[in-house]
Write a protein that holds these residues in place. Structure first.
Motif, PDB file in Angstrom:
ATOM      1  N   ILE A   1      -4.445   5.988  -5.366  1.00 44.67           N
ATOM      2  CA  ILE A   1      -4.723   5.383  -4.059  1.00 44.67           C
ATOM      3  C   ILE A   1      -4.978   6.445  -3.001  1.00 44.67           C
ATOM      4  CG2 ILE A   1      -2.290   5.137  -3.388  1.00 44.67           C
ATOM      5  CD1 ILE A   1      -3.657   2.251  -2.283  1.00 44.67           C
ATOM      6  N   MET A   2      -4.279   7.574  -3.148  1.00 40.10           N
ATOM      7  CA  MET A   2      -4.490   8.637  -2.170  1.00 40.10           C
ATOM      8  C   MET A   2      -5.949   9.096  -2.208  1.00 40.10           C
ATOM      9  SD  MET A   2      -2.925  12.482  -2.039  1.00 40.10           S
ATOM     10  CE  MET A   2      -3.818  12.965  -3.518  1.00 40.10           C
ATOM     11  N   GLN A   3      -6.409   9.393  -3.438  1.00 37.92           N
ATOM     12  CA  GLN A   3      -7.778   9.894  -3.560  1.00 37.92           C
ATOM     13  C   GLN A   3      -8.800   8.841  -3.141  1.00 37.92           C
ATOM     14  OE1 GLN A   3      -8.593  11.983  -7.234  1.00 37.92           O
ATOM     15  NE2 GLN A   3      -6.477  12.656  -7.388  1.00 37.92           N
TER      16      GLN A   3
ATOM     17  N   ARG B   1       0.542  16.647  -5.610  1.00 40.22           N
ATOM     18  CA  ARG B   1       0.036  17.515  -4.560  1.00 40.22           C
ATOM     19  C   ARG B   1       1.203  18.143  -3.785  1.00 40.22           C
ATOM     20  NH1 ARG B   1      -4.853  15.532  -0.624  1.00 40.22           N
ATOM     21  NH2 ARG B   1      -4.622  17.228   0.871  1.00 40.22           N
TER      22      ARG B   1
ATOM     23  N   MET C   1      -8.929   8.498   0.530  1.00 41.01           N
ATOM     24  CA  MET C   1      -9.474   9.697   1.154  1.00 41.01           C
ATOM     25  C   MET C   1     -10.987   9.828   0.964  1.00 41.01           C
ATOM     26  SD  MET C   1      -6.440  12.496   0.774  1.00 41.01           S
ATOM     27  CE  MET C   1      -7.224  13.737   1.780  1.00 41.01           C
TER      28      MET C   1
ATOM     29  N   VAL D   1       0.839  -1.203   0.000  1.00 36.09           N
ATOM     30  CA  VAL D   1       0.000   0.000   0.000  1.00 36.09           C
ATOM     31  C   VAL D   1       0.872   1.251   0.000  1.00 36.09           C
ATOM     32  CG1 VAL D   1      -1.579   1.361   1.402  1.00 36.09           C
ATOM     33  CG2 VAL D   1      -2.013  -1.074   1.064  1.00 36.09           C
TER      34      VAL D   1
ATOM     35  N   ASP E   1       1.668   6.941  -6.697  1.00 33.39           N
ATOM     36  CA  ASP E   1       0.474   7.702  -7.067  1.00 33.39           C
ATOM     37  C   ASP E   1       0.886   9.104  -7.518  1.00 33.39           C
ATOM     38  OD1 ASP E   1      -1.840   9.185  -7.159  1.00 33.39           O
ATOM     39  OD2 ASP E   1      -2.708   8.248  -5.375  1.00 33.39           O
TER      40      ASP E   1
ATOM     41  N   ARG F   1       2.207   1.834  -3.323  1.00 30.53           N
ATOM     42  CA  ARG F   1       1.174   2.395  -4.221  1.00 30.53           C
ATOM     43  C   ARG F   1       1.038   3.895  -3.999  1.00 30.53           C
ATOM     44  NH1 ARG F   1       1.251  -2.321  -4.663  1.00 30.53           N
ATOM     45  NH2 ARG F   1      -0.119  -3.677  -5.847  1.00 30.53           N
ATOM     46  N   PHE F   2       1.077   4.296  -2.758  1.00 28.18           N
ATOM     47  CA  PHE F   2       0.973   5.726  -2.457  1.00 28.18           C
ATOM     48  C   PHE F   2       2.106   6.494  -3.122  1.00 28.18           C
ATOM     49  CE2 PHE F   2      -1.933   7.959   0.282  1.00 28.18           C
ATOM     50  CZ  PHE F   2      -2.761   6.953   0.768  1.00 28.18           C
TER      51      PHE F   2
ATOM     52  N   MET G   1      -6.297  -0.707  -2.625  1.00 27.44           N
ATOM     53  CA  MET G   1      -5.137  -1.024  -3.450  1.00 27.44           C
ATOM     54  C   MET G   1      -5.544  -1.924  -4.622  1.00 27.44           C
ATOM     55  SD  MET G   1      -1.688  -2.764  -2.026  1.00 27.44           S
ATOM     56  CE  MET G   1      -2.224  -4.441  -1.754  1.00 27.44           C
TER      57      MET G   1
ATOM     58  N   ILE H   1      -3.343  15.021   4.876  1.00 24.94           N
ATOM     59  CA  ILE H   1      -4.016  13.759   4.593  1.00 24.94           C
ATOM     60  C   ILE H   1      -4.317  13.027   5.899  1.00 24.94           C
ATOM     61  CG2 ILE H   1      -3.780  11.513   3.457  1.00 24.94           C
ATOM     62  CD1 ILE H   1      -1.991  12.932   1.370  1.00 24.94           C
TER      63      ILE H   1
ATOM     64  N   SER I   1      -0.871  11.583  -8.453  1.00 23.98           N
ATOM     65  CA  SER I   1      -1.641  12.720  -7.938  1.00 23.98           C
ATOM     66  C   SER I   1      -1.195  13.073  -6.519  1.00 23.98           C
ATOM     67  CB  SER I   1      -3.142  12.434  -7.993  1.00 23.98           C
ATOM     68  OG  SER I   1      -3.526  11.549  -6.974  1.00 23.98           O
ATOM     69  N   PHE I   2      -0.679  12.066  -5.811  1.00 20.95           N
ATOM     70  CA  PHE I   2      -0.146  12.302  -4.468  1.00 20.95           C
ATOM     71  C   PHE I   2       1.139  13.120  -4.557  1.00 20.95           C
ATOM     72  CE2 PHE I   2       2.747  10.256  -1.165  1.00 20.95           C
ATOM     73  CZ  PHE I   2       2.316  11.046  -0.129  1.00 20.95           C
TER      74      PHE I   2
END
Lengths: 578, 103
Positions: free
Chosen positions: B51-53, A89, B56, A76, A83, A79-80, B24, A112, A85-86
């Motif tokens: 995954i963040m979005q 940001r 959230m 996980v 990401d 994956r973050f 995930m 977050i 978009s993460f």
């Protein structure tokens, strides 16, 4: 331009670019960057992400991780980090707000996390831990790069940090570190001691500093006045460049004093000793004209490396100094740490008030194997040179007797194995609590010498924590109560015919030298860089002048009044430095 | 040029909600399609490939998720995601599910 006031921890002037060291253990302050640095900071974020992903993939692939849940956690997290978009940001935040990568990471991750925290569902709010974990991983990579840079510096910088740990300063490339400025700490903190031993300026306890300094900032550290100036204007910069030049000239002038005797104008000899932390500082004491070592702190042995020092570690450190000093006296102080500071004691109860807690001699008396290891090494080193032993933080006769009994035990052990030691090795104590000052007459019957540690004596007598900005102005050696205690200890030592020295900060404070001499002190121990200046003062006064000053001060009842008269007297002797 | 849009709704029935692992799996699957996929929970929407979005969205038990795909393979995407959602979000047992390879 921004001017910050802190505690002057080590004298000198440094004018240099700043090297800012954040810590993942403390809040990362908001720090601005210039528009031109945006791309660099974004690049730093990208490489921190890349390094963190690589690390997580390795963790995930590690065979020993059979537990699916743990593997899932790594999966996980990775994956973050993948990401876009993460990451965007974070990089958007840098671009828009013009802040450092560290700050952007910590702000976005905290945003977050607080989003998850606000949701009333235990499964969801548990994710907060994952987010903090990701934050720490990213910061570790960002800060690790900075740490590497400090190790491989190739240009002169001053270090700006929240606080500095021994493990950090140990890895600095000290040739290029020209000064320290920290938000935390005090005169006796690690940063201060290191700076004084390196002979570079330091100002500590500056409060909020990290947010005003960027890696591009020009910083002036005035270690004499306790001032740090961030991004000075043209005029201030010129003033300081002149001041720094004068300071250097003054230093050179003082170096010429090295081989002249330390005597007053009327030929009263005053012994000047050095305080050291590390064995290699002993050389420095000799170079500055020191006649011995009045305080050899041994805490470094316990703070470096992950395990408790062995008898051999102790012995090497002590005998090395003894050899360097070549017959000149060396006063080794036994371990003076609180249980909370010892890295290898995992089990120590939380103390609400560590300053009044299990520390120093108290800790030693409760941990005999640790204490005896050090005593054995000191005794063994006592045949290498003029080694003496000093016990810190003694408050009662019983402690004194107990410590000496343990020393006798250790001597007997050594006898058994026919290990040579000096059976007449002088054993003295630090006078640094009101209790020991009041009991000095009795303690003198069990001690070969006293050394007055003014920092703790002032703290305990006036009940003031000097690192606490709200009361630090109350911390003063010129308080009549302190002078009364000093006078009584000096009197008791003289009456008993035992040695007496002052090894606290006051011993190198130009304003206090005349007063101490007038009060009967003949031995002063201080950080090596201060020795020449103190010698200059001593060579410029007569004992009669000092006695007069001491008599006048004895009639005064206010700290301010005393401070003023001391300052006047000092400025007459060292015009130009005030 | 209008791309096909496909939209469906699923309900989260497991206690853990759209927890890290289900999220995930969801993100991994969504990432295999060319279509853009959004998932909305009430008035909050998230990119199903982030995954963040997705986490959230804070979709707990009982939330109704709208899955909306836009693109050439929109229908396929929605079908696959619905299948996954039914598998991992319908029972409290979400562990053994291993996302199916799409053809």
């Amino acid at each position: 331009m921004e001017i910050k006031k802190g505690i002057a921890a080590s004298p000198g002037i440094a004018i240099c670019r700043a090297m800012v060291i954040d810590s993942k253990n403390y809040r990362i302050p908001r720090r601005s960057i210039m528009a031109s640095q945006r791309a660099d900071e974004v690049k730093r974020v990208r490489s921190a992400f890349a390094a963190a992903i690589l690390e997580l993939d390795e963790l995930e692939a590690a065979k020993q991780i059979e537990e699916g849940k743990i593997r899932d956690i790594f999966a996980v997290h990775s994956r973050f980090l993948r990401d876009k978009s993460f990451r965007k940001r974070i990089t958007d935040f840098i671009e828009k707000e013009l802040v450092t990568a560290e700050y952007a990471v910590s702000v976005i991750l905290r945003e977050i996390a607080s989003h998850f925290e606000s949701i009333d569902d235990e499964y969801i709010s548990e994710r907060v831990a994952d987010i903090y974990d990701i934050e720490r991983r990213l910061l570790t990579h960002l800060l690790g790069k900075v740490a590497e840079e400090v190790e491989h510096l190739r240009e002169e910088v001053v270090i700006v940090a929240y606080d500095l740990a021994p493990t950090q300063t140990a890895s600095f490339n000290k040739t290029f570190v020209k000064g320290f400025a920290t938000e935390k700490g005090g005169r006796t903190s690690h940063t201060a001691i290191i700076a004084r031993s390196l002979g570079i300026p330091a100002v500590v306890a500056l409060g909020d500093l990290m947010s005003s300094v960027t890696t591009q900032s020009m910083v002036i550290i005035d270690g004499k006045r306790g001032v740090v100036i961030v991004d000075p204007d043209e005029e201030t910069l010129e003033d300081y460049q002149t001041y720094a030049r004068q300071f250097l000239e003054f230093e050179h002038e003082l170096d010429a004093l090295r081989d002249l005797p330390s005597v007053t104008k009327d030929d009263v000899p005053i012994t000047l000793l050095g305080n050291v932390e590390f064995p290699d500082e002993a050389e420095y004491v000799l170079r500055k004209g020191g006649q011995g070592i009045g305080l050899y702190r041994t805490e470094f042995l316990y703070l470096y490396g992950g395990s408790e020092p062995t008898e051999e570690d102790h012995y090497q450190a002590y005998s090395e100094v003894a050899r360097i000093m070549d017959g000149k006296p060396i006063v080794i102080r036994t371990m003076d740490l609180g249980a909370d500071k010892l890295p290898h004691t995992t089990r120590h109860p939380h103390e609400a008030n560590p300053v009044l807690g299990l520390r120093s001699i108290r800790y030693c008396l409760q941990n005999l194997p640790l204490f005896k290891t050090q005593l054995r090494a000191i005794l063994r080193a006592s045949v290498v040179g003029d080694v003496r032993m000093m016990l810190p933080l003694i408050t009662t006769m019983q402690e004194m007797r107990q410590a000496k009994m343990i020393l006798r035990d250790v001597m007997e052990d050594l006898d058994e194995y026919a290990v040579p030691y000096n059976a007449q090795m002088p054993v003295g104590i630090m006078i640094e609590t009101p209790s020991s000052a009041l009991m000095a007459g009795l303690l003198a019957t069990e001690s070969d010498f006293f050394s007055i540690g003014t920092n703790d004596l002032i703290q305990y007598t006036l009940a003031v924590d000097r690192a606490n900005e709200h009361v630090s102005s109350l911390f003063s050696a010129a308080e009549p109560a302190i002078l009364l205690l000093l006078r009584s200890v000096i009197h008791d030592a003289h009456k008993s015919g035992i040695g007496l020295s002052v090894c606290g900060e006051v011993a190198s404070d130009p304003e206090f030298i005349m007063l101490l001499l007038g009060m009967g002190v003949r031995v002063l121990s201080m950080a090596a860089p201060m020795i020449p200046e103190v010698k200059k003062i001593i060579r410029s006064v007569t004992l009669e002048e000092c006695n007069q000053l001491a008599r006048k001060v004895a009639t005064m009842d206010s700290q301010r009044q005393i401070k003023n008269i001391l300052r006047d007297a000092a400025s007459r002797i060292l015009p130009g430095t005030y | 040029m209008a791309e096909p849009v496909v939209e469906i709704e699923v309900e989260i029935q497991n206690a853990e909600g759209l927890h890290m692992r289900p999220a995930m799996q969801f993100v991994d699957l969504a990432g295999r399609f060319a279509s853009s996929v959004t998932v909305s929970n009430n008035d909050v929407s998230a990119d199903a490939k982030s995954i963040m979005q997705m986490t959230m969205l804070a979709a707990g038990r009982g939330s109704r998720l709208r899955i909306r795909a836009e693109g050439a393979d929109a229908a396929l995407a929605v079908e696959a995601l619905k299948e996954l959602a039914e598998k991992i979000l319908s029972s409290s047992e979400s562990r053994p599910a291993e996302s199916k390879k799409e053809g």
